[in-house]
Design a protein around this motif. Sequence first.
Motif, short mmCIF file in Angstrom:
data_model
loop_
_atom_site.label_atom_id
_atom_site.label_comp_id
_atom_site.label_asym_id
_atom_site.label_seq_id
_atom_site.Cartn_x
_atom_site.Cartn_y
_atom_site.Cartn_z
N SER A 64 0.84 -1.20 0.00
CA SER A 64 0.00 0.00 0.00
C SER A 64 0.87 1.25 0.00
CB SER A 64 -0.86 0.05 1.26
OG SER A 64 -1.53 -1.16 1.44
N ARG A 65 0.29 2.32 -0.49
CA ARG A 65 0.90 3.64 -0.32
C ARG A 65 -0.21 4.63 -0.10
NH1 ARG A 65 5.46 5.56 -4.34
NH2 ARG A 65 6.54 6.49 -2.59
N GLY A 66 0.01 5.53 0.83
CA GLY A 66 -0.99 6.54 1.13
C GLY A 66 -2.34 5.92 1.46
N GLY A 67 -2.32 4.71 2.05
CA GLY A 67 -3.56 4.07 2.47
C GLY A 67 -4.27 3.27 1.39
N LEU A 106 -4.30 0.17 -1.49
CA LEU A 106 -3.60 -1.04 -1.92
C LEU A 106 -3.19 -0.86 -3.38
CD1 LEU A 106 -2.76 -3.91 -1.05
CD2 LEU A 106 -4.90 -4.72 -2.07
N ILE A 107 -1.88 -0.88 -3.63
CA ILE A 107 -1.37 -0.62 -4.98
C ILE A 107 -0.97 -1.92 -5.67
CG2 ILE A 107 0.40 0.61 -6.32
CD1 ILE A 107 -1.48 2.49 -4.80
N ILE A 108 -0.30 -2.80 -4.93
CA ILE A 108 0.15 -4.07 -5.50
C ILE A 108 -0.57 -5.19 -4.77
CG2 ILE A 108 2.14 -5.59 -5.85
CD1 ILE A 108 3.90 -3.08 -5.85
N PRO A 120 5.20 1.80 -16.96
CA PRO A 120 4.80 3.20 -17.13
C PRO A 120 4.67 3.90 -15.77
CG PRO A 120 3.28 1.70 -18.26
CD PRO A 120 4.19 0.86 -17.43
N ASN A 121 4.57 5.21 -15.80
CA ASN A 121 4.33 5.97 -14.57
C ASN A 121 3.13 5.40 -13.84
OD1 ASN A 121 6.34 7.89 -14.70
ND2 ASN A 121 5.15 9.19 -16.07
N GLY A 122 3.29 5.23 -12.54
CA GLY A 122 2.18 4.75 -11.73
C GLY A 122 2.01 3.24 -11.75
N ALA A 123 2.92 2.52 -12.41
CA ALA A 123 2.78 1.07 -12.50
C ALA A 123 3.01 0.38 -11.15
CB ALA A 123 3.76 0.51 -13.53
N GLY A 124 3.74 1.06 -10.27
CA GLY A 124 3.98 0.48 -8.94
C GLY A 124 5.44 0.16 -8.65
N LYS A 125 6.36 0.66 -9.47
CA LYS A 125 7.78 0.35 -9.29
C LYS A 125 8.30 0.85 -7.94
CE LYS A 125 8.87 2.73 -13.02
NZ LYS A 125 7.50 3.15 -13.42
N SER A 126 8.03 2.12 -7.65
CA SER A 126 8.52 2.68 -6.39
C SER A 126 7.86 1.99 -5.21
CB SER A 126 8.24 4.19 -6.32
OG SER A 126 8.94 4.86 -7.34
N THR A 127 6.58 1.70 -5.34
CA THR A 127 5.86 1.01 -4.27
C THR A 127 6.48 -0.35 -4.00
OG1 THR A 127 3.83 2.14 -4.94
CG2 THR A 127 3.57 0.21 -3.53
N LEU A 128 6.82 -1.07 -5.05
CA LEU A 128 7.43 -2.39 -4.89
C LEU A 128 8.79 -2.29 -4.21
CD1 LEU A 128 7.41 -5.46 -5.44
CD2 LEU A 128 8.49 -4.97 -7.64
P1 ADP Z 1 5.88 4.13 -10.34
O1 ADP Z 1 7.06 4.24 -9.44
O2 ADP Z 1 5.88 2.90 -11.19
O3 ADP Z 1 5.68 5.35 -11.18
P2 ADP Z 1 4.36 4.25 -7.88
O4 ADP Z 1 4.72 3.05 -7.12
O5 ADP Z 1 5.00 5.54 -7.47
O6 ADP Z 1 4.58 3.97 -9.44
O7 ADP Z 1 2.81 4.48 -7.83
C1 ADP Z 1 1.90 3.43 -7.96
C2 ADP Z 1 0.53 3.94 -7.65
O8 ADP Z 1 0.50 4.38 -6.31
C3 ADP Z 1 0.09 5.13 -8.50
O9 ADP Z 1 -1.25 4.95 -8.84
C4 ADP Z 1 0.26 6.30 -7.58
O10 ADP Z 1 -0.67 7.31 -7.87
C5 ADP Z 1 0.00 5.69 -6.22
N1 ADP Z 1 0.76 6.37 -5.16
C6 ADP Z 1 2.09 6.56 -5.12
N2 ADP Z 1 2.44 7.23 -4.00
C7 ADP Z 1 1.31 7.47 -3.33
C8 ADP Z 1 0.98 8.12 -2.11
N3 ADP Z 1 1.93 8.66 -1.35
N4 ADP Z 1 -0.32 8.18 -1.75
C9 ADP Z 1 -1.28 7.61 -2.51
N5 ADP Z 1 -1.04 6.98 -3.66
C10 ADP Z 1 0.21 6.91 -4.08
#
Ligand code: ADP
Length: 281
Positions: free
Chosen positions: A30-33, A35-37, A55-63
Amino acid sequence: MMHTSRDTAPDEASGSTRKNGLTVRGVRASRGGSLIIDGADLSAPRARITALLGPNGAGKSTLLHAIAGTSPASFTTLTHGDGDLLRMPRRSRAQVVAFVEQEPATPDSIRVRELVTLGRLPHDGMWAASGDDHPAVQRGIRLTEANELAERTYASLSGGEKQRVQLARAIAQEPRLLLLDEPTNHLDIRAQLRTLALLRRLAHDGTTVVAALHDLGLAAAHADHVVVMADGGVFAQGAPADVLTPALLREIWGVHADVLTNPTTGRTVLALSLEGASVGR
Ligand code: ADP
Ligand code: MG
């Protein structure tokens, strides 16, 4: 739909990949509450460079945050080599895994040498800050060519220099698994290639390197293994030449690809363009 069985390339039988490298199963993050992955599986071979693409928003940083333990996540499996990262105390995990975040919170007034020395904290605790530089601190500074920056404050550095010294700090940590979030962002092409060459050196020395990369061309040219994410899941993974096909690039990025072979290196070169005359500019 691409399959995910290619993480067993001929030179890395699945057993040894599992034993030696990173194995992630059933990750929910999860990020920011939100569930992303929700239930992704992937692996990254030891002593190799794995590019995390999408692509942007795919979840790379979250992973990457999930694997590093810096954001809420659960796993059915999270191992590196013989080590179960889920069972390790925080400090032991930090001895194994280093994470170079995209914009790490760092005090402006800290000097570069002190920042790099912080990489020793998981190993040496408070002793890290005393006495002569640890050899690993010297190595981090030397490999990133940050010597002339060592006495500068963090705030005085350019964006590219900040990225370099954050990498120096991670090297000082002597991780077996090094995670990097877009380490070539905002770098000029020569600096990008130097960063990739440094990652290759670290991989050659045995580190499992996993880097989120924006640039598909760099990934095709430099990664040994690629993991393609889309919509919070792993869409495909394997050798770059097997995964980065025109069909996948069209489906995930909506671009046309001509896949060429570099006559010098034999590696894949991607020539990317918008498809069809109807695509707006
Ligand atoms: P990437 O690194 O592949 O661009 P992220 O992992 O940053 O993708 O983001 C994945 C999803 O999580 C996106 O839909 C993004 O909007 C959402 N997201 C990222 N950071 C936050 C946050 N701090 N709060 C809520 N949603 C977030
Ligand atoms: Mg990101």
